[in-house]
Enzyme design. Structure first.
Site, PDB file in Angstrom:
ATOM      1  CG  LEU A 165      -2.015  -1.032   1.248  1.00  0.00           C
ATOM      2  CD1 LEU A 165      -2.629  -1.127   2.638  1.00  0.00           C
ATOM      3  CD2 LEU A 165      -3.079  -0.665   0.220  1.00  0.00           C
ATOM      4  CB  VAL A 181       1.580   0.040   5.002  1.00  0.00           C
ATOM      5  CG1 VAL A 181       0.175  -0.443   5.348  1.00  0.00           C
ATOM      6  CG2 VAL A 181       2.131   0.894   6.137  1.00  0.00           C
ATOM      7  CD  GLU A 232     -10.478   0.185  11.540  1.00  0.00           C
ATOM      8  OE1 GLU A 232     -11.538   0.661  11.185  1.00  0.00           O
ATOM      9  OE2 GLU A 232      -9.970   0.446  12.661  1.00  0.00           O
ATOM     10  CG  ASP A 239       4.192  11.302  12.975  1.00  0.00           C
ATOM     11  OD1 ASP A 239       4.484  12.386  12.438  1.00  0.00           O
ATOM     12  OD2 ASP A 239       4.516  10.204  12.499  1.00  0.00           O
ATOM     13  CE  LYS A 288       3.831  11.550   8.874  1.00  0.00           C
ATOM     14  NZ  LYS A 288       5.248  11.432   8.580  1.00  0.00           N
ATOM     15  N   PRO A 289      -1.051  14.559   7.045  1.00  0.00           N
ATOM     16  CG  PRO A 289      -1.308  16.146   5.357  1.00  0.00           C
ATOM     17  CD  PRO A 289      -0.447  15.809   6.547  1.00  0.00           C
ATOM     18  CG  ASN A 314       0.663   9.169  10.147  1.00  0.00           C
ATOM     19  OD1 ASN A 314       0.867   8.243   9.368  1.00  0.00           O
ATOM     20  ND2 ASN A 314       1.595   9.660  10.943  1.00  0.00           N
TER      21      ASN A 314
HETATM   22  P1  ATP Z   1       5.681   8.202   7.879  1.00  0.00           P
HETATM   23  O1  ATP Z   1       6.523   6.965   7.861  1.00  0.00           O
HETATM   24  O2  ATP Z   1       6.494   9.423   7.882  1.00  0.00           O
HETATM   25  O3  ATP Z   1       4.625   8.120   8.942  1.00  0.00           O
HETATM   26  P2  ATP Z   1       3.626   7.524   6.055  1.00  0.00           P
HETATM   27  O4  ATP Z   1       2.537   7.754   7.062  1.00  0.00           O
HETATM   28  O5  ATP Z   1       3.329   7.879   4.641  1.00  0.00           O
HETATM   29  O6  ATP Z   1       4.933   8.281   6.474  1.00  0.00           O
HETATM   30  P3  ATP Z   1       3.417   4.734   6.671  1.00  0.00           P
HETATM   31  O7  ATP Z   1       2.742   5.023   7.957  1.00  0.00           O
HETATM   32  O8  ATP Z   1       4.452   3.676   6.633  1.00  0.00           O
HETATM   33  O9  ATP Z   1       4.088   6.018   6.080  1.00  0.00           O
HETATM   34  O10 ATP Z   1       2.296   4.361   5.622  1.00  0.00           O
HETATM   35  C1  ATP Z   1       2.594   4.231   4.271  1.00  0.00           C
HETATM   36  C2  ATP Z   1       1.316   4.339   3.470  1.00  0.00           C
HETATM   37  O11 ATP Z   1       0.536   3.178   3.633  1.00  0.00           O
HETATM   38  C3  ATP Z   1       0.419   5.479   3.896  1.00  0.00           C
HETATM   39  O12 ATP Z   1       0.768   6.684   3.280  1.00  0.00           O
HETATM   40  C4  ATP Z   1      -0.943   4.973   3.467  1.00  0.00           C
HETATM   41  O13 ATP Z   1      -1.135   5.299   2.106  1.00  0.00           O
HETATM   42  C5  ATP Z   1      -0.830   3.489   3.614  1.00  0.00           C
HETATM   43  N1  ATP Z   1      -1.438   3.003   4.873  1.00  0.00           N
HETATM   44  C6  ATP Z   1      -0.899   3.040   6.103  1.00  0.00           C
HETATM   45  N2  ATP Z   1      -1.700   2.461   7.016  1.00  0.00           N
HETATM   46  C7  ATP Z   1      -2.803   2.052   6.336  1.00  0.00           C
HETATM   47  C8  ATP Z   1      -4.021   1.377   6.713  1.00  0.00           C
HETATM   48  N3  ATP Z   1      -4.268   1.010   7.982  1.00  0.00           N
HETATM   49  N4  ATP Z   1      -4.924   1.117   5.743  1.00  0.00           N
HETATM   50  C9  ATP Z   1      -4.680   1.474   4.469  1.00  0.00           C
HETATM   51  N5  ATP Z   1      -3.574   2.108   4.049  1.00  0.00           N
HETATM   52  C10 ATP Z   1      -2.629   2.392   4.962  1.00  0.00           C
HETATM   53 MG    MG Z   2       2.080   6.770   8.744  1.00  0.00          MG
END
Ligand code: ATP
Ligand code: MG
Length: 457
Positions: free
Chosen positions: A16, A24, A89, A133, A135-136, A138
Site C-alpha cells: 500500500l 505497509v 484495520e 505525528d 499529518k495528512p 496518517n
Molecule cells: P511516515 O513513515 O512518515 O509516517 P507515512 O505515514 O506515509 O509516512 P506509513 O505510515 O508507513 O508512512 O504508511 C505508508 C502508506 O501506507 C500510507 O501513506 C498509506 O497510504 C498506507 N497506509 C498506512 N496504514 C494504512 C491502513 N491502515 N490502511 C490502508 N492504508 C494504509
Molecule cells: Mg504513517
C-alpha cells in the site's frame, strides 16, 4: 521482502505504501476472512529489544484509546529476521495526503475533514494519549457503505507509534513532517501535551485549504494570501491552531473541532464582492509561488540546502533540500566495512532511507560515518557494486577534506553510487570519514555534498 508472501496467518496481497519507518501491505486474514493492513518496520540495527518493548507498550496504549476514530491494532509480531510488524484495520479510502496531492480541497470539505481528524485526536486525549505525528498521510479514510453518499470515516493512524519505535532504533524524522510539527516538539526536554496535536491538526487543515505545507512555526504565510477566498474566520481558526506559543492555541482538539464545525455550518463566507472572484485563480497562482519560495529561503538561504547533524552534533552535512526527508542520526558500526565492531558517530539522510540498501530503488541521500580508530581507506576501496557500472576513481581535494572518490552509475534503479574515504585536508588528526552518496541519475551533487561535511571535536 519480495519473497515474503505471508506474515503469520496474513497473506500479503499488495504493497500500500512505504514511509520513513516501514512498509505497509494490504493482506488477507484467512481466519477472520477480512482484509487487514500490515506494517513491517524497517530494519532496526542492534537496539531490537528496546524497539520491541516500545512497540508493545504503544500497542497497549492504542488498545486503551479504543475509539472508532482511531485505527484499530489487531495483532503484533516479529518476522523471523527480527523485524517487528503490526496488523491493523485496513482503510480502503486512501489518506488525506492522497486527497491533497491533487491540489487544495473546497474550503468546507477541508474544514470538515480536519474537524473529523480533530475529533479523533480528542478521543485520544481523553484517554491520556498525545498522538505526536498527525499529518495528512496518517489520517486515513474509510468509505462507509451505510452512510450517505460521499460520507467516509476518518481514522487517525500511527499514533507516534512508528515514531517512538524509530527513536528507539535511531531513525528520526528530518524534514518529512516538519511543517506539521509544533516548535515544542523540536526541542528536546520540552514537555509535550495535547496542544502539540492541535498544532499538527492546524497544519493539516492549512494544507488541505491551501494545497501548501505550512512553513516553519511562526513564519506561516497566512492562508488567505495563498487562497483569497479563505474567510477571515477560517484564517483565524487555522492560525490560532498554528500559534508557536501553545498558550495561544485552541486549548484542545475538541475546541478546535467545534470551531471548524461551526464554520462549516455557517458557510464561512469571505467578505468579498463577487466581481473579485474572476481574479482568484491568477492571484492564487502567484501567491502560492511566493509562499513556496519563502519557505525554502527560510530553511536555509541562499542555496536551499538542508543541514543535518547526528545526535552527538559532531557530524554535520548539507544536502539538497529534497533529500532531507528522513534522517538516521544515531551513529554507525564500522563492522559494516569489515572493520572491528564498535559504535561511532554518523548519520544517514535520504528521501527514502528505508530503501537505502536497495540499488533497485531510486534514492537520493548521503551516509556519513566517522572513524577515529583506524584508517578506513582500504576498506572503502574494497567496496564494489557489481550491479552498477564502475566509472572509476579520482582524487578529491577540498577545503576540509581530501581522499579518493569512486563512482558507479547506471545502478538497477537508474541512479549512481559514490564511495569516498576522506581524511582532514590539514593537520594530523586521526579523524577519518566514510561517505556514501546515492543520487538519481548522475553523480552531479557529489562535490557539493562532500564539501559540506564537517566533523566537530
Ligand atoms: P511516515 O513513515 O512518515 O509516517 P507515512 O505515514 O506515509 O509516512 P506509513 O505510515 O508507513 O508512512 O504508511 C505508508 C502508506 O501506507 C500510507 O501513506 C498509506 O497510504 C498506507 N497506509 C498506512 N496504514 C494504512 C491502513 N491502515 N490502511 C490502508 N492504508 C494504509
Ligand atoms: Mg504513517
Amino acid at each position: 521482502m519480495h519473497s515474503v508472501e505471508r506474515i503469520g496467518r496474513y497473506r500479503l496481497e499488495r504493497r500500500l505504501g512505504s514511509g520513513a519507518f516501514g512498509t505497509v501491505w494490504l493482506a488477507h486474514d484467512d481466519e477472520l476472512e477480512a482484509p487487514v493492513a500490515v506494517k513491517v518496520l524497517a530494519d532496526n540495527w542492534s537496539h531490537r529489544l528496546d524497539v520491541r518493548e516500545r512497540f508493545l507498550s504503544e500497542a497497549r496504549m492504542l488498545r486503551r484509546a479504543n475509539s472508532d476514530r482511531i485505527v484499530q491494532v489487531y495483532d503484533i509480531g516479529e518476522l523471523p529476521d527480527g523485524r517487528p510488524y503490526f496488523v491493523m484495520e485496513y482503510a480502503d479510502g486512501g489518506t488525506l495526503a492522497d486527497l491533497v496531492a491533487d491540489g487544495p480541497l473546497p474550503v468546507s470539505e477541508a474544514l470538515r475533514l480536519t474537524a473529523l481528524a480533530a475529533r479523533g485526536a480528542a478521543a485520544l486525549h481523553a484517554a491520556g494519549i498525545v498522538h505526536r505525528d498527525i499529518k495528512p498521510s496518517n489520517v486515513l479514510l474509510c468509505a462507509s457503505p451505510d452512510g450517505p453518499a460521499g460520507a467516509s470515516r476518518v481514522l487517525l493512524a500511527d499514533l507516534g507509534l512508528a515514531k517512538s519505535l524509530a527513536q528507539a532504533s535511531g531513525l528520526t524524522q528530518a524534514a518529512g513532517s516538519a511543517g506539521y510539527r509544533p516548535p515544542e516538539q523540536a526541542e528536546p526536554g520540552e514537555g509535550i501535551d495535547a496542544r502539540a496535536d492541535v498544532y499538527s491538526l492546524g497544519a493539516v487543515g492549512y494544507h488541505l485549504v491551501t494545497g501548501t505545507v505550512p512553513g516553519e512555526p511562526g513564519r506561516v504565510v497566512r492562508p488567505d494570501r495563498l487562497r483569497p477566498d479563505v474567510a477571515p474566520a477560517v484564517r483565524r481558526a487555522l492560525m490560532r491552531a498554528l500559534a508557536p506559543d501553545r498558550r495561544r492555541r485552541w486549548p484542545g482538539a475538541e475546541a478546535f473541532a467545534q470551531e471548524l464545525e461551526r464554520l462549516v455550518a455557517s458557510g464561512h463566507r469571505p467578505r468579498r464582492r463577487r466581481t473579485a472572484a474572476v481574479l482568484t485563480a491568477a492571484v492564487t497562482a502567484v501567491a502560492a509561488a511566493v509562499g513556496v519560495t519563502a519557505s525554502l529561503v527560510n530553511r536555509h538561504s541562499p542555496a536551499a540546502d538542508l543541514r543535518v547533524a547526528d545526535t552527538t552534533g559532531r557530524v554535520v552535512a548539507e544536502v539538497p533540500d529534497g533529500w532531507g526527508r528522513q534522517l538516521r542520526d544515531s551513529g554507525w558500526d564500522p563492522k559494516a566495512l569489515g572493520l572491528p565492531a564498535g559504535h561511532e558517530p554518523g548519520l544517514a539522510v535520504a528521501d527514502r532511507l528505508t530503501r537505502w540498501q536497495d540499488l533497485e530503488a531510486d534514492v537520493n541521500g548521503v551516509f556519513v560515518g566517522l572513524s577515529e580508530h583506524g584508517d578506513l581507506t582500504a576498506a572503502v576501496t574494497a567496496l564494489t557494486h557489481p550491479t552498477c557500472h564502475y566509472d572509476g576513481s579520482r582524487a578529491y581535494d577540498g577545503a576540509r577534506w581530501r581522499g579518493r572518490v569512486r563512482t558507479w552509475s547506471g545502478c538497477p534503479g537508474g541512479g549512481s553510487m559514490t564511495e569516498a574515504a576522506l581524511a582532514p585536508a590539514q593537520g594530523s588528526a586521526q579523524t577519518r570519514v566514510y561517505v556514501q552518496i546515492r543520487q538519481s541519475g548522475g553523480a552531479s551533487a557529489t562535490d557539493r555534498v562532500l564539501g559540506s561535511v564537517r566533523v566537530g571535536s
